[in-house]
Design a protein around this motif. Sequence first.
Motif, mmCIF file in Angstrom:
data_model
loop_
_atom_site.group_PDB
_atom_site.id
_atom_site.type_symbol
_atom_site.label_atom_id
_atom_site.label_comp_id
_atom_site.label_asym_id
_atom_site.label_seq_id
_atom_site.Cartn_x
_atom_site.Cartn_y
_atom_site.Cartn_z
ATOM 1 N N UNK A 177 5.328 16.546 0.447
ATOM 2 C CA UNK A 177 5.621 15.303 1.161
ATOM 3 C C UNK A 177 4.390 15.012 2.005
ATOM 4 N N UNK A 178 3.893 13.792 1.916
ATOM 5 C CA UNK A 178 2.757 13.390 2.746
ATOM 6 C C UNK A 178 2.954 11.942 3.181
ATOM 7 N N UNK A 179 2.598 11.686 4.426
ATOM 8 C CA UNK A 179 2.691 10.342 4.993
ATOM 9 C C UNK A 179 1.345 10.027 5.631
ATOM 10 N N UNK A 201 5.606 9.330 12.368
ATOM 11 C CA UNK A 201 6.414 9.145 13.567
ATOM 12 C C UNK A 201 7.357 7.967 13.501
ATOM 13 N N UNK A 202 7.549 7.417 12.311
ATOM 14 C CA UNK A 202 8.408 6.237 12.145
ATOM 15 C C UNK A 202 9.562 6.477 11.175
ATOM 16 N N UNK A 203 9.815 7.746 10.853
ATOM 17 C CA UNK A 203 10.926 8.072 9.960
ATOM 18 C C UNK A 203 10.590 8.008 8.489
ATOM 19 N N UNK A 204 9.318 7.800 8.157
ATOM 20 C CA UNK A 204 8.948 7.685 6.736
ATOM 21 C C UNK A 204 9.059 9.031 6.018
ATOM 22 N N UNK A 205 8.691 10.111 6.681
ATOM 23 C CA UNK A 205 8.837 11.441 6.076
ATOM 24 C C UNK A 205 10.292 11.768 5.811
ATOM 25 N N UNK A 241 0.844 -1.201 0.000
ATOM 26 C CA UNK A 241 0.000 0.000 0.000
ATOM 27 C C UNK A 241 0.876 1.247 0.000
ATOM 28 N N UNK A 242 0.398 2.299 -0.648
ATOM 29 C CA UNK A 242 1.115 3.567 -0.651
ATOM 30 C C UNK A 242 0.878 4.237 0.699
ATOM 31 N N UNK A 243 1.965 4.372 1.480
ATOM 32 C CA UNK A 243 1.885 4.965 2.808
ATOM 33 C C UNK A 243 2.421 6.395 2.833
ATOM 34 N N UNK A 244 2.970 6.837 1.712
ATOM 35 C CA UNK A 244 3.490 8.191 1.615
ATOM 36 C C UNK A 244 3.921 8.489 0.203
ATOM 37 N N UNK A 245 4.105 9.754 -0.068
ATOM 38 C CA UNK A 245 4.602 10.173 -1.381
ATOM 39 C C UNK A 245 5.313 11.502 -1.221
ATOM 40 N N UNK A 246 6.148 11.819 -2.196
ATOM 41 C CA UNK A 246 6.888 13.079 -2.169
ATOM 42 C C UNK A 246 7.264 13.449 -3.592
#
Length: 164
Positions: free
Chosen positions: A71-73, A79-83, A50-55
């Motif tokens: 940038x969106x998560x 809170x897990x370093x994905x951004x 699944x797409x959990x973020x994009x930038x």
Amino acid sequence: MIRLATPEDLGPIMALEQASFPADAWSAAMMREELSSPHGWYVVDELAGRVAGYAGLRAVAGSKDADVQTIAVAEASRGRGRGRALLHALLGEAARRGVREVFLEVRADNPVAQALYVAEGFTELGRRAHYYQPDDVDAVVMRLDVTGWLAAMKPAEADAGACT
């Protein structure tokens, strides 16, 4: 896994766009144009299929500056370093393109994003009053020296920006 965005990602990206920026989300037409632009470079963060973020990065060929477009998560993945991982992917691509400076605007009422950018070496240049509408929120304009960012990175971190 961070990978290059494809046109097939438009639906999941738009779902995240609308959830993340409800008052001023881009339209599907605008996002489709960004994904296909020769000046754009968009990635998605895919977790469990699944797409959990994009930038997205806008970097005109041959230019020495670029802009972080977005940038969106997903809320469940924050809170897990994905951004930070998405930002690293954008900055790594900027470096590969020979960009010297990266600019961005961030909402003045988003201290979490501002703290991330400062931690990565961005500095505030100024503010744009009433930039985000209809919320009437100022934008904080920030700049990063890419060479300095690369010098501060550990080699493994700098390589982490590469995408599949």
